[in-house]
Design a protein around this motif. Structure first.
Motif, short mmCIF file in Angstrom:
data_model
loop_
_atom_site.label_atom_id
_atom_site.label_comp_id
_atom_site.label_asym_id
_atom_site.label_seq_id
_atom_site.Cartn_x
_atom_site.Cartn_y
_atom_site.Cartn_z
N THR A 90 -23.03 11.11 29.00
CA THR A 90 -23.60 12.29 29.42
C THR A 90 -23.45 12.34 31.00
O THR A 90 -23.29 11.12 31.81
CB THR A 90 -24.90 12.82 29.09
OG1 THR A 90 -25.96 12.00 29.50
CG2 THR A 90 -24.88 12.80 27.43
N ASN A 91 -23.70 13.54 31.41
CA ASN A 91 -23.74 13.43 33.11
C ASN A 91 -25.38 13.87 33.25
O ASN A 91 -25.59 14.46 34.48
CB ASN A 91 -22.93 14.39 33.68
CG ASN A 91 -23.25 15.78 33.09
OD1 ASN A 91 -23.88 16.06 32.21
ND2 ASN A 91 -22.57 16.85 33.77
N THR A 93 -27.70 12.46 34.62
CA THR A 93 -28.34 11.96 36.19
C THR A 93 -27.89 12.91 37.26
O THR A 93 -28.50 13.27 37.99
CB THR A 93 -27.84 10.29 36.40
OG1 THR A 93 -28.53 9.66 35.47
CG2 THR A 93 -28.53 9.88 37.72
N GLU A 94 -26.54 13.14 37.04
CA GLU A 94 -26.07 14.12 37.92
C GLU A 94 -26.67 15.49 37.85
O GLU A 94 -26.74 16.35 38.69
CB GLU A 94 -24.33 14.21 37.81
CG GLU A 94 -23.65 15.15 38.73
CD GLU A 94 -24.01 15.26 40.31
OE1 GLU A 94 -24.19 16.09 40.96
OE2 GLU A 94 -24.25 13.99 40.76
#
Length: 196
Positions: A90-91, A93-94
């Motif tokens: 997944t993203n 952290t972003e």
């Protein structure tokens, strides 16, 4: 990369007491989700007083009102299981960083101070609900709302809140839940004089 050699972790805050074996928590299927957490408390389905989204977020801001429902329960942090393989796909952290940047650009108007609100946003739709018996939170408040049978059977007691059991301001009932696990023979514990 976050813990590249690990596929799963169990996170425990520093103000918890583990009362029973957590190995079956480790084995819990998160159904492709990134985090396992308790949403509802012992008091029943959708009973989360003080832990609903409206308690954390500014719903007068359109960015918040278009992304969350104010009466949804917020999941409890402090005792969680994370699927790091799913995290890496997944993203999150972003997404977390993006929410922080958006908060700063809004003049810090999106949520009340704390680490949980941006975490709730970043993990939205990626959280597996766990049985409430895994985690009883809020025991660092001045009164206990959980029945004794729930406190005794909970896997993790979380002394979240300002009235920690090792402080004089804590509730005596809560203090006794914590004291029974303190090693009073430890020299550091004796020197700190945290025991009665």
């Amino acid at each position: 990369m976050l813990f590249p050699d690990l596929d799963k972790i169990v996170l425990l805050d520093d103000d918890v007491v583990v009362q029973r074996d957590l190995s079956s928590l480790w084995e819990t299927d998160l159904n492709g989700n990134v985090v396992g957490a308790v949403f509802d408390s012992w008091c029943g389905n959708n009973c989360c007083p003080g832990r609903k989204h409206k308690d954390y977020f500014n719903f007068s801001h359109p960015v918040i009102s278009s992304n969350l429902h104010q009466d949804d329960c917020a999941w409890l942090s402090g005792m969680n299981v994370f699927d790091l393989k799913a995290w890496r796909q997944t993203n999150i952290t972003e997404a977390y960083s993006s929410w922080l940047r958006l908060s700063v650009s809004s003049g810090l108007q999106l949520w009340r101070p704390g680490a949980l609100p941006p975490t709730l946003l970043a993990f939205k739709g990626l959280t597996q609900s766990l049985d409430p018996s895994w985690h009883v939170a809020g025991l660092g408040s001045r009164s206990i709302k959980s029945p004794e049978v729930i406190l005794k059977s909970a896997a993790v007691l979380h002394f979240s809140g300002p009235a920690k059991p090792w402080l004089e301001i804590s509730n005596p009932e809560v203090r006794s839940l914590w004291y029974r696990y303190v090693n009073s023979s430890n020299i550091f514990v004796r020197k700190c004089k945290i025991m009665n």
